[in-house]
Design a protein around this motif. Structure first.
Motif, PDB file in Angstrom:
ATOM      1  N   HIS A 199     114.893 -52.555 -83.896  1.00 18.93           N
ATOM      2  CA  HIS A 199     115.299 -51.205 -84.380  1.00 18.93           C
ATOM      3  C   HIS A 199     115.694 -50.211 -83.532  1.00 18.93           C
ATOM      4  CE1 HIS A 199     114.026 -47.887 -87.015  1.00 18.93           C
ATOM      5  NE2 HIS A 199     113.325 -47.315 -85.877  1.00 18.93           N
ATOM      6  N   GLU A 200     115.270 -50.612 -82.047  1.00 15.71           N
ATOM      7  CA  GLU A 200     115.697 -49.639 -81.264  1.00 15.71           C
ATOM      8  C   GLU A 200     117.234 -49.821 -80.721  1.00 15.71           C
ATOM      9  OE1 GLU A 200     113.023 -51.437 -80.880  1.00 15.71           O
ATOM     10  OE2 GLU A 200     111.684 -50.208 -81.273  1.00 15.71           O
ATOM     11  N   GLN A 201     117.466 -50.625 -80.905  1.00 14.55           N
ATOM     12  CA  GLN A 201     119.138 -50.779 -80.713  1.00 14.55           C
ATOM     13  C   GLN A 201     119.893 -50.374 -82.099  1.00 14.55           C
ATOM     14  OE1 GLN A 201     118.770 -55.237 -80.402  1.00 14.55           O
ATOM     15  NE2 GLN A 201     120.486 -55.233 -78.749  1.00 14.55           N
ATOM     16  N   ALA A 202     119.420 -50.419 -83.321  1.00 13.02           N
ATOM     17  CA  ALA A 202     119.938 -49.990 -84.522  1.00 13.02           C
ATOM     18  C   ALA A 202     119.921 -48.352 -84.252  1.00 13.02           C
ATOM     19  CB  ALA A 202     119.094 -50.332 -85.811  1.00 13.02           C
ATOM     20  N   LEU A 203     118.894 -47.654 -83.709  1.00 11.03           N
ATOM     21  CA  LEU A 203     118.967 -46.315 -83.460  1.00 11.03           C
ATOM     22  C   LEU A 203     120.018 -45.670 -82.591  1.00 11.03           C
ATOM     23  CD1 LEU A 203     115.029 -45.559 -82.757  1.00 11.03           C
ATOM     24  CD2 LEU A 203     116.470 -45.257 -84.917  1.00 11.03           C
ATOM     25  N   GLN A 204     120.678 -46.630 -81.853  1.00 13.97           N
ATOM     26  CA  GLN A 204     121.792 -46.011 -80.947  1.00 13.97           C
ATOM     27  C   GLN A 204     122.866 -45.856 -82.048  1.00 13.97           C
ATOM     28  OE1 GLN A 204     122.585 -49.039 -77.932  1.00 13.97           O
ATOM     29  NE2 GLN A 204     120.220 -49.204 -77.565  1.00 13.97           N
ATOM     30  N   LEU A 205     122.838 -46.670 -83.087  1.00 12.41           N
ATOM     31  CA  LEU A 205     124.133 -46.393 -83.865  1.00 12.41           C
ATOM     32  C   LEU A 205     124.217 -45.037 -84.736  1.00 12.41           C
ATOM     33  CD1 LEU A 205     124.536 -49.021 -82.728  1.00 12.41           C
ATOM     34  CD2 LEU A 205     125.374 -49.893 -85.070  1.00 12.41           C
ATOM     35  N   VAL A 206     123.029 -44.481 -84.844  1.00 13.93           N
ATOM     36  CA  VAL A 206     122.903 -43.152 -85.683  1.00 13.93           C
ATOM     37  C   VAL A 206     123.786 -42.100 -85.192  1.00 13.93           C
ATOM     38  CG1 VAL A 206     121.260 -41.644 -86.769  1.00 13.93           C
ATOM     39  CG2 VAL A 206     120.638 -43.778 -86.395  1.00 13.93           C
ATOM     40  N   GLY A 207     124.634 -41.644 -86.268  1.00 13.65           N
ATOM     41  CA  GLY A 207     125.367 -40.362 -85.896  1.00 13.65           C
ATOM     42  C   GLY A 207     126.673 -41.107 -85.210  1.00 13.65           C
ATOM     43  N   LEU A 208     126.793 -42.335 -84.713  1.00 11.49           N
ATOM     44  CA  LEU A 208     128.188 -42.567 -84.094  1.00 11.49           C
ATOM     45  C   LEU A 208     129.160 -42.749 -85.264  1.00 11.49           C
ATOM     46  CD1 LEU A 208     127.245 -45.500 -81.359  1.00 11.49           C
ATOM     47  CD2 LEU A 208     127.796 -43.077 -81.243  1.00 11.49           C
ATOM     48  N   GLY A 209     130.477 -42.593 -84.618  1.00  8.32           N
ATOM     49  CA  GLY A 209     131.472 -43.080 -85.436  1.00  8.32           C
ATOM     50  C   GLY A 209     131.723 -44.540 -85.775  1.00  8.32           C
ATOM     51  N   LEU A 210     131.969 -45.102 -86.751  1.00 13.83           N
ATOM     52  CA  LEU A 210     132.050 -46.353 -87.168  1.00 13.83           C
ATOM     53  C   LEU A 210     132.649 -47.363 -86.358  1.00 13.83           C
ATOM     54  CD1 LEU A 210     132.414 -46.174 -91.188  1.00 13.83           C
ATOM     55  CD2 LEU A 210     130.123 -46.785 -90.010  1.00 13.83           C
ATOM     56  N   GLU A 211     133.602 -46.870 -85.804  1.00 16.02           N
ATOM     57  CA  GLU A 211     134.617 -47.814 -84.707  1.00 16.02           C
ATOM     58  C   GLU A 211     133.862 -47.888 -83.530  1.00 16.02           C
ATOM     59  OE1 GLU A 211     138.347 -46.601 -84.293  1.00 16.02           O
ATOM     60  OE2 GLU A 211     139.155 -47.139 -86.353  1.00 16.02           O
ATOM     61  N   ASP A 212     133.200 -47.069 -83.140  1.00 13.43           N
ATOM     62  CA  ASP A 212     132.262 -47.000 -81.977  1.00 13.43           C
ATOM     63  C   ASP A 212     131.017 -47.942 -82.230  1.00 13.43           C
ATOM     64  OD1 ASP A 212     133.856 -45.273 -80.377  1.00 13.43           O
ATOM     65  OD2 ASP A 212     132.613 -43.473 -81.111  1.00 13.43           O
ATOM     66  N   SER A 213     130.528 -47.685 -83.424  1.00 10.34           N
ATOM     67  CA  SER A 213     129.666 -48.740 -83.884  1.00 10.34           C
ATOM     68  C   SER A 213     129.838 -50.194 -83.969  1.00 10.34           C
ATOM     69  CB  SER A 213     128.946 -48.377 -85.079  1.00 10.34           C
ATOM     70  OG  SER A 213     128.313 -46.950 -85.237  1.00 10.34           O
ATOM     71  N   ALA A 214     131.025 -50.499 -84.492  1.00 10.61           N
ATOM     72  CA  ALA A 214     131.532 -51.740 -84.379  1.00 10.61           C
ATOM     73  C   ALA A 214     131.648 -52.223 -83.135  1.00 10.61           C
ATOM     74  CB  ALA A 214     133.088 -51.846 -85.342  1.00 10.61           C
ATOM     75  N   ARG A 215     132.233 -51.579 -82.175  1.00 10.17           N
ATOM     76  CA  ARG A 215     132.388 -52.284 -81.029  1.00 10.17           C
ATOM     77  C   ARG A 215     131.035 -52.741 -80.183  1.00 10.17           C
ATOM     78  NH1 ARG A 215     136.698 -48.662 -80.619  1.00 10.17           N
ATOM     79  NH2 ARG A 215     135.511 -46.876 -80.223  1.00 10.17           N
ATOM     80  N   ILE A 216     129.939 -51.771 -80.567  1.00 10.97           N
ATOM     81  CA  ILE A 216     128.533 -52.372 -80.248  1.00 10.97           C
ATOM     82  C   ILE A 216     128.133 -53.539 -80.666  1.00 10.97           C
ATOM     83  CG2 ILE A 216     126.039 -51.690 -80.213  1.00 10.97           C
ATOM     84  CD1 ILE A 216     127.062 -48.671 -79.687  1.00 10.97           C
TER      85      ILE A 216
END
Length: 227
Positions: free
Chosen positions: A41-58
């Motif tokens: 869950h903590e890792q998932a929170l890092q993606l909140v509000g990010l652009g989708l391509e940035d999230s995809a790289r993570i």
């Protein structure tokens, strides 16, 4: 010199208008686990509000062996399926405030980092004509936290940022809206927005009206547009 009056309200989508973050998180978890990885869950929170391509790289760094575009498409499809199955999970007070704005004749825009087809799915499931313009993640010149998405929405609506209130739930979204010159309200959900620059923080939109937004906008501009 008089302060500009409220001409438009711009809404973030995921986490602000609708509580779709659990849909995104469960879809991310399922995708990562399909490649043998784990996703907290903590890792998932890092993606909140990010652009989708940035999230995809993570997600790639977490072990997903797909292209950025394929990851974005996969997650978008998964969340859209949940929306069609379960309906639009509005945050408390969001639908009522949006309807009140429409009744009052205030222009509205949706400014989201989700793909346009995802935004269209959400908007199509709303039971009234909700938005004058949509700016989606695959249409913005640069993603949040850059101001571009909000500036594009203002241009499309024919309004100045000083005439606008923006509503956001994430630090990146708030930074984007503040940088555009709008008066910005933070309505936190899953992540802290402390230090992200919101001009006001409302714990909920429940019970809020067009008049509340207009009063906030007037007070913000009377202070010179500063915190």
């Amino acid at each position: 010199m008089t302060s500009p009056s409220l001409a438009a309200v711009l809404w973030d989508m995921d986490g602000t208008l609708v509580d779709t973050e659990p849909y995104w998180m469960s879809s991310e978890t399922a995708l990562i686990e399909s490649y043998g990885g784990t996703w907290s869950h903590e890792q998932a929170l890092q993606l909140v509000g990010l652009g989708l391509e940035d999230s995809a790289r993570i997600l790639q760094a977490a072990g997903v062996r797909m292209s950025e575009q394929a990851i974005v498409a996969h997650l978008t499809d998964a969340v859209m399926d949940r929306l069609r199955e379960d309906g639009v999970p509005f945050r408390p007070g969001a639908r009522e405030l949006l309807a009140d704005l429409r009744a009052a004749g205030v222009k509205t825009g949706l400014v989201t980092m989700s793909l346009r087809r995802m935004a269209d799915t959400v908007v199509d499931l709303i039971d009234f004509d909700a938005f004058d313009v949509i700016v989606a993640g695959d249409e913005s010149t640069r993603p949040k936290p850059f101001p571009d998405p909000y500036l594009q929405a203002c241009e499309a609506l024919g309004v100045e940022p000083t005439e606008v209130v923006a509503i956001e739930d994430s630090p990146n979204g708030l930074r984007s809206a503040v940088a555009s010159g709008a008066a910005v309200i933070g309505v936190p959900l899953m992540v802290s927005i402390t230090g992200a620059g919101a001009h006001a923080v409302w714990p909920t939109l429940e019970g809020r009206t067009t008049g509340d937004l207009a009063d906030f906008h007037t007070a913000h501009r009377a202070r010179g547009g500063a915190r």
